[in-house]
Design a protein around this motif. Structure first.
Motif, short mmCIF file in Angstrom:
data_model
loop_
_atom_site.label_atom_id
_atom_site.label_comp_id
_atom_site.label_asym_id
_atom_site.label_seq_id
_atom_site.Cartn_x
_atom_site.Cartn_y
_atom_site.Cartn_z
N LYS A 74 41.60 35.08 47.30
CA LYS A 74 40.83 36.33 47.29
C LYS A 74 39.47 36.12 46.63
O LYS A 74 38.46 36.67 47.09
CB LYS A 74 41.59 37.43 46.54
N LYS A 75 39.43 35.33 45.56
CA LYS A 75 38.15 35.05 44.90
C LYS A 75 37.23 34.23 45.82
O LYS A 75 36.02 34.35 45.73
CB LYS A 75 38.36 34.34 43.57
N CYS A 76 37.82 33.42 46.67
CA CYS A 76 37.02 32.59 47.58
C CYS A 76 36.37 33.41 48.68
O CYS A 76 35.22 33.14 49.06
CB CYS A 76 37.89 31.51 48.22
N ILE A 77 37.10 34.35 49.22
CA ILE A 77 36.58 35.09 50.38
C ILE A 77 36.00 36.44 50.01
O ILE A 77 35.37 37.08 50.84
CB ILE A 77 37.66 35.26 51.46
N GLY A 78 36.21 36.89 48.79
CA GLY A 78 35.78 38.23 48.39
C GLY A 78 36.83 39.24 48.80
O GLY A 78 37.61 38.99 49.73
N HIS A 79 36.88 40.34 48.10
CA HIS A 79 37.88 41.35 48.43
C HIS A 79 37.48 42.72 47.84
O HIS A 79 36.59 42.80 47.00
CB HIS A 79 39.25 40.95 47.89
N LYS A 103 28.63 75.11 34.66
CA LYS A 103 29.60 74.47 33.78
C LYS A 103 29.74 73.01 34.25
O LYS A 103 29.87 72.77 35.45
CB LYS A 103 30.94 75.21 33.86
N GLU A 104 29.67 72.07 33.33
CA GLU A 104 29.79 70.65 33.68
C GLU A 104 31.10 70.10 33.16
O GLU A 104 31.57 70.47 32.09
CB GLU A 104 28.63 69.86 33.10
N ARG A 105 31.63 69.16 33.93
CA ARG A 105 32.83 68.45 33.49
C ARG A 105 32.78 67.02 34.05
O ARG A 105 32.07 66.75 35.02
CB ARG A 105 34.09 69.18 33.91
N ILE A 106 33.54 66.16 33.45
CA ILE A 106 33.61 64.77 33.90
C ILE A 106 34.91 64.60 34.69
O ILE A 106 35.98 64.97 34.23
CB ILE A 106 33.61 63.79 32.70
N GLU A 107 34.79 64.03 35.87
CA GLU A 107 35.95 63.70 36.68
C GLU A 107 35.94 62.21 36.97
O GLU A 107 34.88 61.61 37.16
CB GLU A 107 35.94 64.48 38.00
N VAL A 108 37.13 61.63 36.99
CA VAL A 108 37.26 60.20 37.30
C VAL A 108 37.83 60.08 38.71
O VAL A 108 38.82 60.72 39.03
CB VAL A 108 38.18 59.50 36.27
N ALA A 109 37.15 59.29 39.50
CA ALA A 109 37.60 59.07 40.89
C ALA A 109 37.74 57.57 41.14
O ALA A 109 37.01 56.77 40.57
CB ALA A 109 36.59 59.67 41.86
N GLU A 110 38.71 57.23 41.97
CA GLU A 110 38.88 55.84 42.35
C GLU A 110 37.97 55.54 43.53
O GLU A 110 37.96 56.29 44.51
CB GLU A 110 40.33 55.56 42.75
N VAL A 111 37.23 54.46 43.42
CA VAL A 111 36.36 54.05 44.51
C VAL A 111 36.68 52.60 44.86
O VAL A 111 37.13 51.82 44.02
CB VAL A 111 34.86 54.19 44.15
N ASP A 112 36.45 52.25 46.12
CA ASP A 112 36.62 50.86 46.55
C ASP A 112 35.34 50.10 46.23
O ASP A 112 34.25 50.52 46.63
CB ASP A 112 36.90 50.78 48.05
N VAL A 113 35.50 48.99 45.52
CA VAL A 113 34.36 48.16 45.15
C VAL A 113 34.59 46.77 45.74
O VAL A 113 35.69 46.22 45.67
CB VAL A 113 34.24 48.06 43.61
N PHE A 114 33.56 46.20 46.34
CA PHE A 114 33.68 44.85 46.90
C PHE A 114 33.40 43.83 45.81
O PHE A 114 32.34 43.84 45.18
CB PHE A 114 32.72 44.65 48.07
N ILE A 115 34.33 42.96 45.58
CA ILE A 115 34.16 41.84 44.65
C ILE A 115 33.69 40.67 45.49
O ILE A 115 34.42 40.17 46.35
CB ILE A 115 35.49 41.48 43.94
N PRO A 116 32.46 40.20 45.27
CA PRO A 116 31.92 39.13 46.14
C PRO A 116 32.63 37.79 45.91
O PRO A 116 33.23 37.57 44.86
CB PRO A 116 30.45 39.05 45.72
N PRO A 117 32.54 36.90 46.88
CA PRO A 117 33.14 35.56 46.73
C PRO A 117 32.55 34.83 45.53
O PRO A 117 31.40 35.01 45.17
CB PRO A 117 32.76 34.86 48.03
N ASP A 118 33.36 33.99 44.93
CA ASP A 118 32.97 33.22 43.75
C ASP A 118 32.80 31.75 44.18
O ASP A 118 33.74 31.12 44.66
CB ASP A 118 34.07 33.36 42.70
N THR A 119 31.62 31.21 43.97
CA THR A 119 31.35 29.84 44.42
C THR A 119 32.19 28.80 43.69
O THR A 119 32.58 27.79 44.27
CB THR A 119 29.85 29.48 44.27
#
Length: 160
Positions: A74-79, A103-119
């Motif tokens: 996974k680290k090689c190809i990114g994920h 009125k303001e409030r803080i909300e936590v949301a899950e997001v998909d993040v791309f982890i780039p390949p590691d050389t």
């Protein structure tokens, strides 16, 4: 007269579950034997004698190896990975008198993040999977071999 109870029965068998996790944590057989208060040579004999111990060690090592291989791949190809991000949310409403309120409030949301390949992960993978093409200093071995042959010629083959 009954014989002495084996350390397998007292120290090893009750800890098979722990042994499985110790192996996954990367402990060697020698370290496990020490933790179980059993001589390493005796532990090796137990592995040969008791199939349940042998199976636990083999299964745990295979699982750990596969998990590491998958992680390295996974680290090689990114994920993509899930990441929690905090967002400020503003809520606008009107009170009984018609005034605009916020009125303001803080909300936590899950997001998909791309982890780039590691050389570095790629280099490790290729060094091990394709050593003929990617080994570090692959030409050094060929040069060392040529130097050796050259030195033999220069020495007049008196030592060879």
């Amino acid at each position: 007269m009954a014989g002495r109870v084996s350390k397998y029965v007292t120290n090893v068998k009750p800890n098979l579950f722990l042994i499985e996790h110790w192996v996954r944590d990367g402990m060697t057989d020698e370290q496990i034997a020490k933790r179980l208060n059993v001589a390493y040579s005796t532990f090796r004999e137990y592995i040969k004698k008791y199939p349940e111990l042998s199976a636990v060690l083999k299964k745990s090592k295979e699982i750990a190896d596969y998990e590491v291989e998958e992680s390295l791949y996974k680290k090689c190809i990114g994920h993509y990975a899930k990441e929690g991000r905090a967002f400020k949310v503003k809520e606008v409403y009107y009170d009984e008198e018609g005034r605009r309120c916020e009125k303001e409030r803080i909300e936590v949301a899950e997001v998909d993040v791309f982890i780039p390949p590691d050389t570095m992960a790629m280099a490790i993978w290729l060094n091990n999977r394709r050593p003929d093409k990617w080994r570090r200093n692959a030409n050094k071995e060929k040069l060392d071999e040529k130097k050796f042959e050259h030195d033999k010629d220069i020495d007049g083959r008196k030592f060879w």
